[in-house]
Design an enzyme around this catalytic site. Structure first.
Site, PDB file in Angstrom:
ATOM      1  N   ARG A  46       0.817  -1.218   0.000  1.00  0.00           N
ATOM      2  CA  ARG A  46       0.000   0.000   0.000  1.00  0.00           C
ATOM      3  C   ARG A  46       0.843   1.256   0.000  1.00  0.00           C
ATOM      4  O   ARG A  46       0.351   2.324  -0.321  1.00  0.00           O
ATOM      5  CB  ARG A  46      -0.857   0.032   1.260  1.00  0.00           C
ATOM      6  CG  ARG A  46      -1.953  -0.968   1.214  1.00  0.00           C
ATOM      7  CD  ARG A  46      -2.815  -0.792   2.433  1.00  0.00           C
ATOM      8  NE  ARG A  46      -3.684  -1.938   2.537  1.00  0.00           N
ATOM      9  CZ  ARG A  46      -4.427  -2.196   3.582  1.00  0.00           C
ATOM     10  NH1 ARG A  46      -4.415  -1.382   4.611  1.00  0.00           N
ATOM     11  NH2 ARG A  46      -5.182  -3.261   3.590  1.00  0.00           N
ATOM     12  N   LYS A 145       0.363 -18.842   6.413  1.00  0.00           N
ATOM     13  CA  LYS A 145      -0.311 -19.115   7.671  1.00  0.00           C
ATOM     14  C   LYS A 145      -0.332 -17.852   8.543  1.00  0.00           C
ATOM     15  O   LYS A 145       0.470 -16.965   8.302  1.00  0.00           O
ATOM     16  CB  LYS A 145       0.400 -20.252   8.407  1.00  0.00           C
ATOM     17  CG  LYS A 145       1.829 -19.881   8.851  1.00  0.00           C
ATOM     18  CD  LYS A 145       2.266 -20.620  10.059  1.00  0.00           C
ATOM     19  CE  LYS A 145       1.839 -19.992  11.339  1.00  0.00           C
ATOM     20  NZ  LYS A 145       2.681 -18.904  11.844  1.00  0.00           N
ATOM     21  N   HIS A 175       6.012 -23.333   6.537  1.00  0.00           N
ATOM     22  CA  HIS A 175       7.418 -23.379   6.115  1.00  0.00           C
ATOM     23  C   HIS A 175       8.201 -24.474   6.833  1.00  0.00           C
ATOM     24  O   HIS A 175       9.270 -24.861   6.368  1.00  0.00           O
ATOM     25  CB  HIS A 175       8.087 -22.008   6.228  1.00  0.00           C
ATOM     26  CG  HIS A 175       8.470 -21.607   7.613  1.00  0.00           C
ATOM     27  ND1 HIS A 175       7.574 -21.112   8.510  1.00  0.00           N
ATOM     28  CD2 HIS A 175       9.669 -21.626   8.252  1.00  0.00           C
ATOM     29  CE1 HIS A 175       8.212 -20.836   9.649  1.00  0.00           C
ATOM     30  NE2 HIS A 175       9.481 -21.143   9.527  1.00  0.00           N
ATOM     31  N   GLU A 213      12.225 -20.967  20.864  1.00  0.00           N
ATOM     32  CA  GLU A 213      12.753 -19.752  20.239  1.00  0.00           C
ATOM     33  C   GLU A 213      13.315 -18.836  21.311  1.00  0.00           C
ATOM     34  O   GLU A 213      12.798 -18.812  22.431  1.00  0.00           O
ATOM     35  CB  GLU A 213      11.636 -19.003  19.523  1.00  0.00           C
ATOM     36  CG  GLU A 213      11.004 -19.773  18.389  1.00  0.00           C
ATOM     37  CD  GLU A 213      10.053 -18.881  17.609  1.00  0.00           C
ATOM     38  OE1 GLU A 213      10.509 -18.270  16.642  1.00  0.00           O
ATOM     39  OE2 GLU A 213       8.876 -18.774  18.001  1.00  0.00           O
ATOM     40  N   ASP A 232      -0.242 -19.747  16.685  1.00  0.00           N
ATOM     41  CA  ASP A 232       0.876 -19.290  15.856  1.00  0.00           C
ATOM     42  C   ASP A 232       1.835 -20.432  15.506  1.00  0.00           C
ATOM     43  O   ASP A 232       2.418 -20.451  14.427  1.00  0.00           O
ATOM     44  CB  ASP A 232       1.635 -18.180  16.606  1.00  0.00           C
ATOM     45  CG  ASP A 232       2.781 -17.591  15.783  1.00  0.00           C
ATOM     46  OD1 ASP A 232       2.557 -17.308  14.607  1.00  0.00           O
ATOM     47  OD2 ASP A 232       3.895 -17.428  16.331  1.00  0.00           O
ATOM     48  N   HIS A 237       2.891 -25.646  12.748  1.00  0.00           N
ATOM     49  CA  HIS A 237       4.226 -26.238  12.664  1.00  0.00           C
ATOM     50  C   HIS A 237       4.352 -27.525  13.483  1.00  0.00           C
ATOM     51  O   HIS A 237       4.821 -28.543  12.988  1.00  0.00           O
ATOM     52  CB  HIS A 237       5.294 -25.247  13.134  1.00  0.00           C
ATOM     53  CG  HIS A 237       5.288 -23.951  12.392  1.00  0.00           C
ATOM     54  ND1 HIS A 237       4.968 -23.847  11.054  1.00  0.00           N
ATOM     55  CD2 HIS A 237       5.566 -22.686  12.784  1.00  0.00           C
ATOM     56  CE1 HIS A 237       5.063 -22.585  10.673  1.00  0.00           C
ATOM     57  NE2 HIS A 237       5.410 -21.860  11.701  1.00  0.00           N
ATOM     58  N   LYS A 336       8.316 -18.680  23.166  1.00  0.00           N
ATOM     59  CA  LYS A 336       9.222 -17.575  22.850  1.00  0.00           C
ATOM     60  C   LYS A 336      10.007 -17.235  24.104  1.00  0.00           C
ATOM     61  O   LYS A 336       9.583 -17.516  25.212  1.00  0.00           O
ATOM     62  CB  LYS A 336       8.424 -16.361  22.389  1.00  0.00           C
ATOM     63  CG  LYS A 336       7.590 -16.658  21.142  1.00  0.00           C
ATOM     64  CD  LYS A 336       7.653 -15.541  20.142  1.00  0.00           C
ATOM     65  CE  LYS A 336       6.836 -15.810  18.909  1.00  0.00           C
ATOM     66  NZ  LYS A 336       7.617 -16.416  17.815  1.00  0.00           N
TER      67      LYS A 336
HETATM   68  C1  BG6 Z   1       6.337 -18.412  12.244  1.00  0.00           C
HETATM   69  C2  BG6 Z   1       5.719 -17.804  13.471  1.00  0.00           C
HETATM   70  O1  BG6 Z   1       5.395 -19.165  11.547  1.00  0.00           O
HETATM   71  O2  BG6 Z   1       7.424 -19.246  12.615  1.00  0.00           O
HETATM   72  C3  BG6 Z   1       6.761 -17.021  14.252  1.00  0.00           C
HETATM   73  O3  BG6 Z   1       4.650 -16.960  13.101  1.00  0.00           O
HETATM   74  C4  BG6 Z   1       7.976 -17.875  14.534  1.00  0.00           C
HETATM   75  O4  BG6 Z   1       6.198 -16.535  15.470  1.00  0.00           O
HETATM   76  C5  BG6 Z   1       8.482 -18.557  13.267  1.00  0.00           C
HETATM   77  O5  BG6 Z   1       8.985 -17.048  15.086  1.00  0.00           O
HETATM   78  C6  BG6 Z   1       9.568 -19.576  13.582  1.00  0.00           C
HETATM   79  O6  BG6 Z   1      10.144 -20.053  12.402  1.00  0.00           O
HETATM   80  P1  BG6 Z   1      11.640 -20.584  12.351  1.00  0.00           P
HETATM   81  O7  BG6 Z   1      11.814 -21.071  10.969  1.00  0.00           O
HETATM   82  O8  BG6 Z   1      12.509 -19.418  12.693  1.00  0.00           O
HETATM   83  O9  BG6 Z   1      11.735 -21.665  13.381  1.00  0.00           O
END
Ligand code: BG6
Length: 486
Positions: A46, A145, A175, A213, A232, A237, A336
């Site tokens: 945007r 996602k 991913h 994380e 999330d 995942h 986190k």
């Molecule tokens: C994302 C989440 O899908 O994956 C994030 O929204 C997270 O909150 C991230 O930090 C972690 O991905 P990776 O590849 O760094 O483990």
């Protein structure tokens, strides 16, 4: 190889995901010579930016997110030449004219529309693309996602997108499925004789999946506070990892053969009642503490709020109701601001059925297979050994240790590199089908509903620790422990 020139259109082109993950991934693909000549990447945002200003932003983002072996200037120049920018308010009535101007002269080549925006607007964007005549035979759409916020909203998004794209052209990305080590799970399980016969309740005591994380919410507080760790990370995942561990062998690698098996796992997940959720789930929220050697604020301070019940940590004892896994708990945890960035899957085997050794030897420890997803990708198989020497018999546990970096000595491509090229190649194997997302939401919704009735705050944990002590109690109650980093 074998991929024709394409246009990749990224909605949310100035956003966090595009800048931190997608553009750097494309730059690496450029470096590996995987982007066919004439292909273009079009950021849509945007903000009113010139092409040059957008390219500068992408350059800065690629630099900030570069790995040690980042591609050189020559590769960057080639990649920069592919980048275009279209300033569009994706919800405005104006029929995407800026995008039409860029795409129409390119004719009928592969078009990938990557929607890295909020999923509420996915349906609208697809309809508007269609109304603008931009959805061609060779077009496909990638949905980032989280898809929805619960089952109902996920179904609504799926329905709206399917009015424009048929299921075969919808790529729902997670991913984690693009990570090398996750893909290797299929090979480990189904290209080796050793594991599969033992991969069941008779021999496996339990499975642990940890995705830890060190980062906090990193300026994504607005989004994160509505989501929380369950939506999330776990709904997608961790459940996808669970599918890769628990699925039956597919007959072949046909995208639907693989996804048929995964969806069966998700459907076998036992929904949690309120009473079960009280015992089998733990929610945490970080308070200030030390992370990566520095003092960091708590979640509420980062959010600038006094009051949020959003969980930044979740641990769940999940169960699968099927023949292979009945009675085998899957302990899942993610959070986190934990002490390390560290993800792994631990398959804990049962002890041997009968001891023949003298008690001085020590107690044999049951075998354990540790699959390290990140960092230091690798596989360790812990087994019992005799300590060498002529004296009495003594046991020692030591691992067979396979480090991917040492064994393969090649750069492990990032998840988005593989997945972006799969969308261009038209290979949806590593993407989620609608029924998978919906089945994952059914289980997740059972937890959310139970939490709502229980009506408790998440438990505090200091940043830089392994979550609330209740998460440790969750597994120790079953006379088991969380596997520690080695
Ligand atoms: C994302 C989440 O899908 O994956 C994030 O929204 C997270 O909150 C991230 O930090 C972690 O991905 P990776 O590849 O760094 O483990």
């Amino acid at each position: 190889p074998g991929v024709g020139p394409f246009d990749l259109v990224v909605f949310g082109g100035t956003g966090d995901l595009a800048m931190r993950k997608l553009m750097p991934a494309l730059l690496y693909s450029e470096g590996d010579g995987r982007l066919p000549a004439e292909s273009n990447v079009i950021g849509v945002g945007r903000t009113d930016l010139t092409r040059e200003a957008y390219v500068e932003r992408v350059a800065a983002a690629c630099q900030a997110n570069a790995e040690a072996d980042s591609p050189g200037d020559e590769v960057w120049d080639r990649f920069a030449g592919r980048i275009e920018y279209a300033c569009i308010d994706e919800m405005a009535a104006e029929p995407y004219a800026a995008l039409r101007r860029l795409l129409e002269p390119r004719g009928d080549r592969i078009r990938v529309f990557y929607l890295a925006t909020h999923s509420d607007v996915f349906g609208d964007i697809c309809h508007r693309l269609n109304a603008a005549g931009l959805v061609t035979e060779t077009s496909r759409v990638v949905l980032e996602k989280p898809l929805g916020n619960d089952l109902r909203s996920a179904c609504a998004v799926n329905d709206a997108v399917r009015e424009v794209f048929d299921e075969g052209r919808i790529y729902r990305i997670d991913h984690y499925l693009g990570k090398e080590t996750v893909q290797n799970l299929l090979v480990l399980r189904f290209a080796n004789t050793l594991f599969e016969p033992l991969w069941r309740r008779e021999f496996i005591d339990h499975v642990q999946i940890t995705v830890a994380e060190t980062v906090g919410v990193e300026g994504r507080g607005g989004f994160y506070d509505k989501a929380g760790a369950l939506r999330d990370m776990m709904q997608n995942h961790l459940l996808q990892l669970l599918c890769m561990v628990a699925m039956e062998p597919p007959a072949n690698l046909d995208p639907d053969a693989v996804r048929d098996e995964k969806v069966k796992v998700l459907r076998a997940l036992k929904p949690l009642t309120e009473a079960e959720a009280a015992k089998k789930t733990v929610r945490g929220q970080y308070t200030r503490g030390i992370a990566n050697g520095a003092a960091v604020p708590g979640y509420l301070d980062e959010l600038d709020s006094k009051d949020s019940r959003t969980e930044t940590f979740v641990a769940i004892k999940a169960e699968l109701e099927n023949w292979r896994w009945a009675g085998v708990p899957f302990y899942l945890r993610t959070g986190k601001r934990l002490p390390e960035r560290w993800s792994e899957i631990v398959v804990q085997f049962r002890p041997v059925p009968h001891h023949i050794f003298p008690s001085e030897a020590g107690a044999p420890i049951a075998n354990r297979l540790v699959i390290r997803l990140q960092p230091d990708e690798g596989i360790k198989f812990h087994m019992m050994n005799k300590v060498p020497g002529p004296g009495g018999l003594k046991f020692r546990e030591a691992p067979l240790n396979l480090s991917f970096a040492e064994t393969f000595r090649t750069r492990s491509p990032g998840a988005y590199e593989r997945l972006l090229l799969d969308t261009v190649r038209g290979n949806p194997t590593l993407f989620m089908r609608a029924d998978e997302v919906e089945a994952a939401w059914i289980w997740t919704d059972s937890v959310l509903a139970a939490w709502e009735t229980i009506d408790e705050k998440p438990k505090n944990y200091s940043a830089g620790t392994w979550g609330p002590s209740a998460a440790i109690a969750l597994i120790e109650r079953d006379a088991r422990t969380w596997h520690e980093d080695e």
